[in-house]
Design a protein around this motif. Structure first.
Motif, mmCIF file in Angstrom:
data_model
loop_
_atom_site.group_PDB
_atom_site.id
_atom_site.type_symbol
_atom_site.label_atom_id
_atom_site.label_comp_id
_atom_site.label_asym_id
_atom_site.label_seq_id
_atom_site.Cartn_x
_atom_site.Cartn_y
_atom_site.Cartn_z
ATOM 1 N N ASP A 137 0.824 -1.206 0.000
ATOM 2 C CA ASP A 137 0.000 0.000 0.000
ATOM 3 C C ASP A 137 0.859 1.257 0.000
ATOM 4 O O ASP A 137 0.432 2.302 -0.508
ATOM 5 N N TYR A 138 2.053 1.142 0.563
ATOM 6 C CA TYR A 138 2.842 2.340 0.844
ATOM 7 C C TYR A 138 4.325 2.024 0.718
ATOM 8 O O TYR A 138 4.777 0.897 0.969
ATOM 9 N N GLY A 139 5.124 3.004 0.320
ATOM 10 C CA GLY A 139 6.570 2.864 0.290
ATOM 11 C C GLY A 139 7.238 4.220 0.257
ATOM 12 O O GLY A 139 6.588 5.251 0.030
ATOM 13 N N VAL A 140 8.531 4.240 0.505
ATOM 14 C CA VAL A 140 9.333 5.470 0.461
ATOM 15 C C VAL A 140 10.356 5.315 -0.648
ATOM 16 O O VAL A 140 11.200 4.410 -0.606
ATOM 17 N N LEU A 141 10.261 6.180 -1.649
ATOM 18 C CA LEU A 141 11.203 6.161 -2.761
ATOM 19 C C LEU A 141 12.345 7.125 -2.460
ATOM 20 O O LEU A 141 12.115 8.311 -2.204
ATOM 21 N N LEU A 142 13.572 6.626 -2.508
ATOM 22 C CA LEU A 142 14.753 7.453 -2.320
ATOM 23 C C LEU A 142 15.474 7.559 -3.655
ATOM 24 O O LEU A 142 16.001 6.564 -4.165
ATOM 25 N N SER A 143 15.467 8.743 -4.252
ATOM 26 C CA SER A 143 16.163 8.988 -5.516
ATOM 27 C C SER A 143 17.505 9.645 -5.217
ATOM 28 O O SER A 143 17.570 10.593 -4.424
ATOM 29 N N GLU A 144 18.563 9.160 -5.854
ATOM 30 C CA GLU A 144 19.906 9.696 -5.644
ATOM 31 C C GLU A 144 20.480 10.176 -6.968
ATOM 32 O O GLU A 144 20.626 9.402 -7.908
ATOM 33 N N ILE A 145 20.781 11.467 -7.041
ATOM 34 C CA ILE A 145 21.449 12.027 -8.212
ATOM 35 C C ILE A 145 22.904 12.269 -7.829
ATOM 36 O O ILE A 145 23.195 13.029 -6.898
ATOM 37 N N SER A 146 23.827 11.604 -8.520
ATOM 38 C CA SER A 146 25.250 11.721 -8.201
ATOM 39 C C SER A 146 26.011 12.301 -9.386
ATOM 40 O O SER A 146 25.630 12.097 -10.546
ATOM 41 N N GLN A 147 27.059 13.026 -9.071
ATOM 42 C CA GLN A 147 27.877 13.635 -10.113
ATOM 43 C C GLN A 147 28.970 12.661 -10.546
ATOM 44 O O GLN A 147 29.704 12.117 -9.718
ATOM 45 N N THR A 148 29.079 12.446 -11.832
ATOM 46 C CA THR A 148 30.042 11.499 -12.373
ATOM 47 C C THR A 148 31.465 11.848 -11.956
ATOM 48 O O THR A 148 31.875 13.009 -12.044
ATOM 49 N N GLY A 149 32.211 10.837 -11.479
ATOM 50 C CA GLY A 149 33.605 11.031 -11.144
ATOM 51 C C GLY A 149 33.867 11.728 -9.838
ATOM 52 O O GLY A 149 35.014 12.053 -9.507
ATOM 53 N N THR A 150 32.816 11.987 -9.048
ATOM 54 C CA THR A 150 32.978 12.642 -7.746
ATOM 55 C C THR A 150 32.144 11.884 -6.714
ATOM 56 O O THR A 150 31.420 10.950 -7.036
ATOM 57 N N LEU A 151 32.257 12.317 -5.462
ATOM 58 C CA LEU A 151 31.428 11.761 -4.399
ATOM 59 C C LEU A 151 30.195 12.619 -4.120
ATOM 60 O O LEU A 151 29.458 12.363 -3.174
ATOM 61 N N LYS A 152 29.973 13.624 -4.939
ATOM 62 C CA LYS A 152 28.854 14.544 -4.719
ATOM 63 C C LYS A 152 27.535 13.881 -5.101
ATOM 64 O O LYS A 152 27.417 13.291 -6.183
ATOM 65 N N LYS A 153 26.554 13.994 -4.219
ATOM 66 C CA LYS A 153 25.234 13.455 -4.525
ATOM 67 C C LYS A 153 24.176 14.234 -3.757
ATOM 68 O O LYS A 153 24.446 14.835 -2.718
ATOM 69 N N VAL A 154 22.973 14.217 -4.292
ATOM 70 C CA VAL A 154 21.829 14.848 -3.648
ATOM 71 C C VAL A 154 20.695 13.834 -3.642
ATOM 72 O O VAL A 154 20.469 13.125 -4.620
ATOM 73 N N LEU A 155 19.991 13.752 -2.511
ATOM 74 C CA LEU A 155 18.934 12.763 -2.330
ATOM 75 C C LEU A 155 17.571 13.423 -2.234
ATOM 76 O O LEU A 155 17.438 14.563 -1.801
ATOM 77 N N ASN A 156 16.570 12.685 -2.649
ATOM 78 C CA ASN A 156 15.193 13.132 -2.482
ATOM 79 C C ASN A 156 14.342 11.955 -2.030
ATOM 80 O O ASN A 156 14.439 10.858 -2.589
ATOM 81 N N ASP A 157 13.520 12.157 -1.000
ATOM 82 C CA ASP A 157 12.626 11.105 -0.537
ATOM 83 C C ASP A 157 11.190 11.461 -0.874
ATOM 84 O O ASP A 157 10.782 12.610 -0.781
ATOM 85 N N LEU A 158 10.432 10.457 -1.284
ATOM 86 C CA LEU A 158 9.058 10.658 -1.729
ATOM 87 C C LEU A 158 8.209 9.496 -1.238
ATOM 88 O O LEU A 158 8.501 8.332 -1.532
ATOM 89 N N THR A 159 7.167 9.795 -0.483
ATOM 90 C CA THR A 159 6.247 8.746 -0.045
ATOM 91 C C THR A 159 5.237 8.473 -1.164
ATOM 92 O O THR A 159 4.701 9.410 -1.765
ATOM 93 N N ILE A 160 5.009 7.204 -1.440
ATOM 94 C CA ILE A 160 4.095 6.807 -2.509
ATOM 95 C C ILE A 160 3.060 5.837 -1.955
ATOM 96 O O ILE A 160 3.413 4.861 -1.289
#
Length: 428
Positions: A137-160
């Protein structure tokens, strides 16, 4: 000679809040989540690409398929990054968890970014991708956008809510020529738009119109019981066709249903053509209640010329210092515009509990979310450090992201010094 101010100051635009993921009481993070600060989006001097914030939404095709949309504030130097540069620079992965604070994975994958799923909407990059919905019925989606060749990333959480096939989960609002649904809940008057499913069909939809001026948020210290909520009277009803161009000229709240037996609709707030900016003097008065006395508000309301009364209000607060007053006007109404962009639901963003806190205190230093709760943390405000404001999600017939602030009398020594800083011009 008396100095005249232009209260219709140009309002600066900043990016949205980027929150972090957590559970409720124990504030455990999702396994891959890291705390992310929330900052105003300022053009960067460096030519390095930078992700400032991500917002998200989803539309259900059915109980087995979900489409996710990420709205990304991304810059390269001073300018928004192009889709082509974004595709070359970033990667996208996702994990579906059963809930916040758990390690149970319901699905995961990576998304190949190309011109078919990366586009722009205004200055934002919009990414769309498909999910196979888990049998939950329910879940939490965690999307991760990362920059190629680095450790930089930004996360977004979305309840569905994968099984909830109400109109606000299955329909999106699109502008006339857009292939991506709007992330916002408002449409400007006479703006052309379309309401449609992922599989467009000309279904008849039922619209309930409310010509109602909703109240602004009350003080964060007001712990008095609200009492029984009054029922909201419907002003008119009519039908429209899905997947057909529409225009709503009359401002107000429109609640849209595919089936009138449903309890929750797709709320669309129709606002004037300048929104999220406030430019009309009578509209500029509203947000001032967060930093003004009742006497000051009533004096402006009684004035024959709102503009002159507003000029006098600001000049009086700043002891006649016109440049300081102009700067304070820009700063204050910039916050109002941002609140309207970020938090408009069934009412204007500045009227919401989140909007009130944002206008007075600014962007939080950290956001922690759980299934039905957000906690905004400020490192220091007023005379206090490590200040938290908790917002609980409440059922609402118009939108699924209505939050109410948990109020405490103890906010007083935090709140009033910041309000006083607005009144003496020390907030920039």
């Amino acid at each position: 000679m008396r100095t005249s101010l232009s209260v219709l100051a140009h309002i600066l635009t900043v990016a949205a809040i980027a929150g972090c993921a957590s559970s409720n009481k124990t504030v455990k993070q999702l396994p891959e989540a890291q705390v992310r600060s929330t900052q105003q989006s300022a053009p960067l001097i460096s030519e390095e690409p930078s992700l400032v914030a991500i917002q998200s939404k989803y539309i259900l095709k059915d109980t087995t398929q979900t489409k996710v949309f990420l709205y990304v504030d991304a810059f390269k130097g001073k300018n928004p990054i192009t889709p082509a540069d974004f595709i070359k620079t970033y990667n996208l992965n996702y994990v579906i968890y059963s809930d916040y604070g758990t390690r149970e994975r319901l699905g995961y994958g990576n998304v190949k970014l190309d011109s078919s799923n990366v586009s722009t909407s205004g200055q934002k990059i919009v990414i769309s991708y498909d999910l196979k919905s888990p049998n939950r019925d329910y879940g939490v989606l965690l999307s991760e956008i990362s920059q190629t060749g680095t450790l930089k990333k930004v996360l977004n959480d979305l309840t569905i809510r994968f099984k909830k096939l109400d109109v606000n989960q299955t329909y999106g609002v699109y502008t006339a020529n857009s292939t991506q649904p709007l992330q916002r809940h408002y449409i400007n008057s006479n703006e052309s738009f379309v309401i449609k499913k992922l599989n467009p069909e000309e279904e008849q939809l039922h619209v309930f119109y409310y010509n109602h001026d909703f109240e602004a948020a009350g003080s964060p210290m007001n712990i008095a019981n609200k009492g029984v909520s009054k029922s909201l009277e419907v002003d008119s009803t009519f039908t429209i066709q899905a997947n057909q161009p529409l225009q709503f000229a009359k401002e107000g709240l429109y609640n849209i249903f595919s089936d009138t037996t449903q309890a929750e609709g797709l709320g669309v707030l129709v606002v004037n053509e300048r929104f999220p900016k406030l430019t009309q003097p009578q509209l500029l008065l509203g947000p001032l209640l967060y930093m003004s006395t009742n006497t000051e508000i009533n004096e402006i309301k009684k004035a024959e010329d709102y503009k002159k009364a507003l000029d006098k209000y600001w000049l009086t607060l700043m002891n006649g210092n016109a440049p300081l007053a102009q700067q304070s006007i820009r700063s204050f109404y910039s916050r109002v515009e941002e609140a309207n962009q970020l938090f408009t639901t069934y009412k204007e963003g500045w009227k919401t509990d989140k909007g009130m806190i944002y206008i007075v205190l600014g962007p939080p230093d950290k956001v922690q979310r759980s299934k039905d709760r957000e906690v905004w943390s400020y490192d220091q405000r007023g005379n206090a450090q490590n200040v938290n404001f908790t917002f609980n999600r409440k059922n609402n017939q118009f939108v699924d992201d209505h939050y109410e602030l948990v109020r405490y009398a103890e906010y007083q020594p935090i709140w009033y010094p910041v309000v006083e800083a607005w009144r003496n011009g020390s907030i920039r």
